[in-house]
Design an enzyme around this catalytic site. Structure first.
Site, PDB file in Angstrom:
ATOM      1  N   PHE A 178      36.486   5.628  69.712  1.00  0.00           N
ATOM      2  CA  PHE A 178      37.184   5.474  70.986  1.00  0.00           C
ATOM      3  C   PHE A 178      36.259   5.572  72.193  1.00  0.00           C
ATOM      4  O   PHE A 178      36.543   5.037  73.266  1.00  0.00           O
ATOM      5  CB  PHE A 178      38.312   6.510  71.101  1.00  0.00           C
ATOM      6  CG  PHE A 178      37.878   7.904  71.464  1.00  0.00           C
ATOM      7  CD1 PHE A 178      37.910   8.345  72.779  1.00  0.00           C
ATOM      8  CD2 PHE A 178      37.459   8.794  70.485  1.00  0.00           C
ATOM      9  CE1 PHE A 178      37.524   9.631  73.117  1.00  0.00           C
ATOM     10  CE2 PHE A 178      37.073  10.081  70.812  1.00  0.00           C
ATOM     11  CZ  PHE A 178      37.105  10.502  72.135  1.00  0.00           C
ATOM     12  N   LYS A 179      35.130   6.218  72.016  1.00  0.00           N
ATOM     13  CA  LYS A 179      34.248   6.429  73.157  1.00  0.00           C
ATOM     14  C   LYS A 179      33.567   5.151  73.626  1.00  0.00           C
ATOM     15  O   LYS A 179      33.031   5.091  74.729  1.00  0.00           O
ATOM     16  CB  LYS A 179      33.245   7.528  72.820  1.00  0.00           C
ATOM     17  CG  LYS A 179      33.954   8.864  72.649  1.00  0.00           C
ATOM     18  CD  LYS A 179      33.093  10.008  72.200  1.00  0.00           C
ATOM     19  CE  LYS A 179      33.950  11.262  72.024  1.00  0.00           C
ATOM     20  NZ  LYS A 179      33.208  12.430  71.578  1.00  0.00           N
ATOM     21  N   ASP A 180      33.633   4.100  72.806  1.00  0.00           N
ATOM     22  CA  ASP A 180      33.115   2.810  73.248  1.00  0.00           C
ATOM     23  C   ASP A 180      33.862   2.302  74.484  1.00  0.00           C
ATOM     24  O   ASP A 180      33.277   1.609  75.319  1.00  0.00           O
ATOM     25  CB  ASP A 180      33.235   1.766  72.137  1.00  0.00           C
ATOM     26  CG  ASP A 180      32.230   1.972  71.020  1.00  0.00           C
ATOM     27  OD1 ASP A 180      31.091   2.381  71.318  1.00  0.00           O
ATOM     28  OD2 ASP A 180      32.574   1.719  69.852  1.00  0.00           O
TER      29      ASP A 180
ATOM     30  N   THR B 195      30.178  10.477  70.671  1.00  0.00           N
ATOM     31  CA  THR B 195      29.718  10.244  72.040  1.00  0.00           C
ATOM     32  C   THR B 195      28.278   9.748  72.049  1.00  0.00           C
ATOM     33  O   THR B 195      27.935   8.816  72.786  1.00  0.00           O
ATOM     34  CB  THR B 195      29.814  11.532  72.881  1.00  0.00           C
ATOM     35  OG1 THR B 195      31.176  11.867  73.076  1.00  0.00           O
ATOM     36  CG2 THR B 195      29.187  11.328  74.259  1.00  0.00           C
TER      37      THR B 195
ATOM     38  N   LEU C 155      32.121   4.138  77.352  1.00  0.00           N
ATOM     39  CA  LEU C 155      30.668   4.085  77.447  1.00  0.00           C
ATOM     40  C   LEU C 155      30.113   2.672  77.526  1.00  0.00           C
ATOM     41  O   LEU C 155      29.021   2.467  78.062  1.00  0.00           O
ATOM     42  CB  LEU C 155      30.055   4.876  76.296  1.00  0.00           C
ATOM     43  CG  LEU C 155      30.260   6.386  76.509  1.00  0.00           C
ATOM     44  CD1 LEU C 155      29.992   7.171  75.244  1.00  0.00           C
ATOM     45  CD2 LEU C 155      29.367   6.892  77.641  1.00  0.00           C
TER      46      LEU C 155
END
Length: 453
Positions: free
Chosen positions: A109-111, A142, A114
């Site tokens: 999900f951090k894509d 992360t 970021l």
């Protein structure tokens, strides 16, 4: 729009300044000085694609960036997702949905945040002519997402700290097999909380921070939080209209950033009834919401390693709002917590949040149950979201990572081999990393030797 520190002792900044600053000089986290109301815009946003919705949402917060430039930044951030919906909402059962947040380049999900932050940094640096050193800590996803977002970007080096032996082998390979000259993965002897403490210590050294132009990609950076708000709005808009009135988002979380982003969207006017904080056996947030006690204990390595956290960095942002903007009280609580590792609230009951906890044995059982009953293979973090779900509301569970990132557990539990082409390619690449003690002075020296100026 201006951004202010949760601790109230730093000057207000613009969006671009706050993104570049990362952690406020007073040790606090930046938040919007005022929150725009999106409730009247939801009807207009009906049917928008993900990138279009992201642009419409973020332009309310990034008003110091020309809209044409912001449009390009957003569009370039969502070109590497393998599903045209970017964040597809999958119906599992009556009133039960899975928001798939693992279709980005690092399958987590951090894509979503970021990829945006990487494009944003590149834009800001091209305008300012500056060079920066990005410093962050990770419990798994992360780091790989941050590295991927900044891979090969000009005028930026990235240093990511992670606990040696406490991230999955594939997560480590995503960080250490890039062959990029501007990427420096650093495995430390210790926990994620040790790594995060080093990051905060170095950001707190204002002379060092200024000299090396340190910037953050951890969820202490407000750009990440704002970018993550978008998929809550997107999911809500993609629910059937008759199911939007009584919605619970169930969020696997350890650092509180993911669930805080949803809560911030609610505060901006997204009509959400409740957020469920789904924890693993490292259950500091579960205990907080059920007892009012916020207390550090020993981190226990788990099947859901990205949630093996005790100090939840983004809790301070929610605390600011919970205390109605009383920055002196925020400073008092955070100082006492740093000093003693504990704070007891007289009352921490809020109808906006509930919490659940799942042990490793329950994770295994849930993986098997979800596969048998719903035909879905989920990762161990997502499994935590299936605990004690109420029947009387629409439930949207955030699926935070691809199951292929945890093949050993999935194979052991389900006799299924989850695959991903991008991960399979990493298996033949060489790991390049630095191993250090959990010592801020050693990390400072490493940055001085390898940083960009």
């Amino acid at each position: 729009m201006e951004y202010t520190s949760t601790r109230g002792q730093s000057k207000n900044l613009t969006f671009s300044e706050a993104v570049s600053e990362g952690l406020a000089p007073d040790g606090g986290l930046y938040i919007p000085a005022s929150i725009p109301d999106i409730s009247g815009k939801l009807e207009q946003w009906e049917g928008l694609g993900y990138a279009d919705l992201c642009f419409e949402f973020l332009k309310l917060f990034a008003d110091d960036i020309p809209e044409a430039d912001l449009r390009k930044i957003v569009d370039s951030s969502y070109t590497r997702f393998d599903d045209p919906a970017i964040a597809p909402l999958r119906k599992l059962d009556n009133g039960l949905y899975l928001l798939e947040l693992f279709h980005g380049p690092t399958l987590a999900f951090k894509d979503f945040a970021l990829q945006f932050v990487g494009s944003l940094y590149e834009y800001l640096l091209s305008k300012s002519g500056k060079k920066i050193n990005v410093l962050g800590a990770t419990s798994g996803d992360t780091g790989s997402a941050a590295i991927n977002g900044l891979l090969g970007k000009k005028n930026v080096n990235i240093f990511i700290l992670y606990p040696e032996g406490r991230v999955s082998p594939l997560q480590e390979r995503q960080m250490t097999c890039t062959s990029a000259d501007n990427v420096f993965p650093i495995a430390i002897h210790g926990t994620f909380d040790d790594a995060q403490a080093i990051v905060k210590s170095l950001f707190g050294d204002l002379e060092f921070k200024s000299k090396w132009n340190l910037s953050a990609v951890n969820s202490i950076n407000l750009a990440r939080i704002l970018a993550q708000c978008v998929y809550y709005v997107y999911a809500w808009l993609n629910l059937p209209k008759q199911e939007r009135n009584n919605v619970m988002f169930v969020v696997p979380t350890g650092n509180f950033g993911n669930v805080f982003a949803g809560w911030l969207a609610r505060k901006a006017g997204l009509p959400v009834k409740e957020f469920r904080v789904a924890t693993n056996q490292n259950d500091i947030l579960y205990k907080l919401f059920n007892s009012g006690v916020y207390e550090v204990s020993t981190v226990e390595p788990s099947y859901a390693p990205s949630m093996d956290i005790q100090v939840s960095s983004n809790f301070e942002r929610f605390l600011y709002y919970f205390l109605n903007g009383d920055t002196a009280k925020v400073r008092e609580i955070m100082s006492a917590f740093k000093r003693e590792g504990k704070w007891v609230f007289d009352s921490f009951k809020t109808e906006e949040f509930s919490a659940s906890r799942m042990s490793d044995s329950e994770i295994s059982e849930t993986l098997a149950k979800v596969y048998k009953e719903l035909g879905v293979v989920v990762d161990p973090h997502t499994a935590c979201a299936f605990k004690d779900l109420p029947a009387d509301c629409t439930k949207v569970l955030l699926s935070t990572a691809h199951s292929a990132k945890f093949p050993e557990l999935i194979e052991k539990t389900l006799s299924v081999h989850p695959t991903s082409e991008s991960l399979e390619k990493l298996l033949n690449k060489q790991i390049v990393k630095t191993i250090e003690d959990a010592d801020a002075s050693k990390i400072r020296s490493f940055i001085e030797a390898n940083g960009i100026m």
